[in-house]
Scaffold this motif. Sequence first.
Motif, PDB file in Angstrom:
ATOM      1  N   TYR A 214      -3.995  18.821  46.566  1.00  9.17           N
ATOM      2  CA  TYR A 214      -4.345  20.179  46.206  1.00  9.17           C
ATOM      3  C   TYR A 214      -3.608  20.547  44.931  1.00  9.17           C
ATOM      4  CZ  TYR A 214      -6.429  20.546  50.782  1.00  9.17           C
ATOM      5  OH  TYR A 214      -7.210  20.332  51.883  1.00  9.17           O
ATOM      6  N   TYR A 215      -4.304  21.189  44.028  1.00 10.93           N
ATOM      7  CA  TYR A 215      -3.730  21.567  42.747  1.00 10.93           C
ATOM      8  C   TYR A 215      -3.662  23.081  42.660  1.00 10.93           C
ATOM      9  CZ  TYR A 215      -5.133  16.805  41.709  1.00 10.93           C
ATOM     10  OH  TYR A 215      -5.294  15.453  41.746  1.00 10.93           O
ATOM     11  N   SER A 216      -2.619  23.546  42.030  1.00 14.28           N
ATOM     12  CA  SER A 216      -2.513  24.969  41.793  1.00 14.28           C
ATOM     13  C   SER A 216      -3.442  25.314  40.636  1.00 14.28           C
ATOM     14  CB  SER A 216      -1.068  25.332  41.432  1.00 14.28           C
ATOM     15  OG  SER A 216      -1.018  26.619  40.891  1.00 14.28           O
ATOM     16  N   ALA A 217      -4.463  26.097  40.939  1.00 10.00           N
ATOM     17  CA  ALA A 217      -5.433  26.461  39.906  1.00 10.00           C
ATOM     18  C   ALA A 217      -4.753  27.194  38.762  1.00 10.00           C
ATOM     19  CB  ALA A 217      -6.544  27.314  40.508  1.00 10.00           C
ATOM     20  N   ASP A 218      -3.783  28.028  39.092  1.00  3.92           N
ATOM     21  CA  ASP A 218      -3.072  28.782  38.063  1.00  3.92           C
ATOM     22  C   ASP A 218      -2.313  27.838  37.128  1.00  3.92           C
ATOM     23  OD1 ASP A 218      -2.424  31.277  36.908  1.00  3.92           O
ATOM     24  OD2 ASP A 218      -0.440  31.204  37.852  1.00  3.92           O
ATOM     25  N   GLN A 219      -1.658  26.831  37.690  1.00  2.00           N
ATOM     26  CA  GLN A 219      -0.919  25.866  36.875  1.00  2.00           C
ATOM     27  C   GLN A 219      -1.877  25.047  35.999  1.00  2.00           C
ATOM     28  OE1 GLN A 219       2.390  25.315  36.265  1.00  2.00           O
ATOM     29  NE2 GLN A 219       1.643  23.826  34.778  1.00  2.00           N
ATOM     30  N   LEU A 220      -2.989  24.598  36.579  1.00  2.00           N
ATOM     31  CA  LEU A 220      -3.977  23.850  35.797  1.00  2.00           C
ATOM     32  C   LEU A 220      -4.553  24.705  34.679  1.00  2.00           C
ATOM     33  CD1 LEU A 220      -6.010  21.812  38.435  1.00  2.00           C
ATOM     34  CD2 LEU A 220      -4.598  20.914  36.600  1.00  2.00           C
TER      35      LEU A 220
ATOM     36  N   MET B 215       1.188  17.775  32.819  1.00  2.00           N
ATOM     37  CA  MET B 215       0.162  16.920  32.227  1.00  2.00           C
ATOM     38  C   MET B 215      -0.284  15.860  33.229  1.00  2.00           C
ATOM     39  SD  MET B 215      -1.267  17.308  29.425  1.00  2.00           S
ATOM     40  CE  MET B 215      -0.905  17.434  27.732  1.00  2.00           C
ATOM     41  N   GLU B 216       0.641  15.343  34.005  1.00  4.29           N
ATOM     42  CA  GLU B 216       0.290  14.351  35.029  1.00  4.29           C
ATOM     43  C   GLU B 216      -0.629  14.976  36.084  1.00  4.29           C
ATOM     44  OE1 GLU B 216       4.090  13.020  36.401  1.00  4.29           O
ATOM     45  OE2 GLU B 216       4.402  11.723  34.662  1.00  4.29           O
ATOM     46  N   GLN B 217      -0.344  16.214  36.481  1.00  3.45           N
ATOM     47  CA  GLN B 217      -1.196  16.902  37.441  1.00  3.45           C
ATOM     48  C   GLN B 217      -2.599  17.108  36.865  1.00  3.45           C
ATOM     49  OE1 GLN B 217       0.918  20.484  38.291  1.00  3.45           O
ATOM     50  NE2 GLN B 217       2.388  19.489  39.665  1.00  3.45           N
ATOM     51  N   ALA B 218      -2.663  17.469  35.584  1.00  5.32           N
ATOM     52  CA  ALA B 218      -3.973  17.652  34.948  1.00  5.32           C
ATOM     53  C   ALA B 218      -4.721  16.325  34.878  1.00  5.32           C
ATOM     54  CB  ALA B 218      -3.793  18.248  33.550  1.00  5.32           C
ATOM     55  N   MET B 219      -4.035  15.245  34.598  1.00  3.81           N
ATOM     56  CA  MET B 219      -4.673  13.928  34.531  1.00  3.81           C
ATOM     57  C   MET B 219      -5.183  13.497  35.909  1.00  3.81           C
ATOM     58  SD  MET B 219      -4.929  12.966  31.466  1.00  3.81           S
ATOM     59  CE  MET B 219      -5.487  11.331  31.797  1.00  3.81           C
ATOM     60  N   GLU B 220      -4.436  13.792  36.945  1.00  5.84           N
ATOM     61  CA  GLU B 220      -4.898  13.483  38.301  1.00  5.84           C
ATOM     62  C   GLU B 220      -6.173  14.260  38.618  1.00  5.84           C
ATOM     63  OE1 GLU B 220      -1.719  14.276  41.044  1.00  5.84           O
ATOM     64  OE2 GLU B 220      -0.405  12.803  40.102  1.00  5.84           O
TER      65      GLU B 220
END
Length: 149
Positions: free
Chosen positions: A3-9, A81-86
């Motif tokens: 799960y990704y934080s939409a706000d962070q992305l 950036m790693e989270q965005a790449m995932e």
Amino acid sequence: MVYYSADQLNRTFSAVADPTRRAMLAHLEGRESVTISELAKPFAMSLPAVMKHLDVLSDAGLITRTKTGRTVTCRLTAAPMEQAMEWLSRYQRFWSAQLDRLAAFVEKDLCSSSQASPSPDDSTPQPPKSSKRGPTRKKSSSGSDPHQP
């Protein structure tokens, strides 16, 4: 499932959407730390404008700033950036599959069309589309034609 934080992305993608900020991140890549004046040097903008770009990068968590005396240095932080790449990798798998199917379709289409068309050796030369131009009359400089009655 991750799960990704939409706000962070959103903050990460917003930060890297600007070419100046991407250039700043590229300048920080592979370096321990860089002073703000070093980061500002290649850009034709004021120091306050550079600071606004750095604020956006810092708010997105892409850089950290450290102050030692009067010198402020910046350092690249890779986690956002790693989270965005995932997040992007999920869509890369989808687009790779779509592009593979497109490539197979195009190759199949090219192979079938090359078999249907004659080769250049089998074709006959085309006759010229028009004949040569006939002689033209020159107009005299006086404006009257000596050949006219």
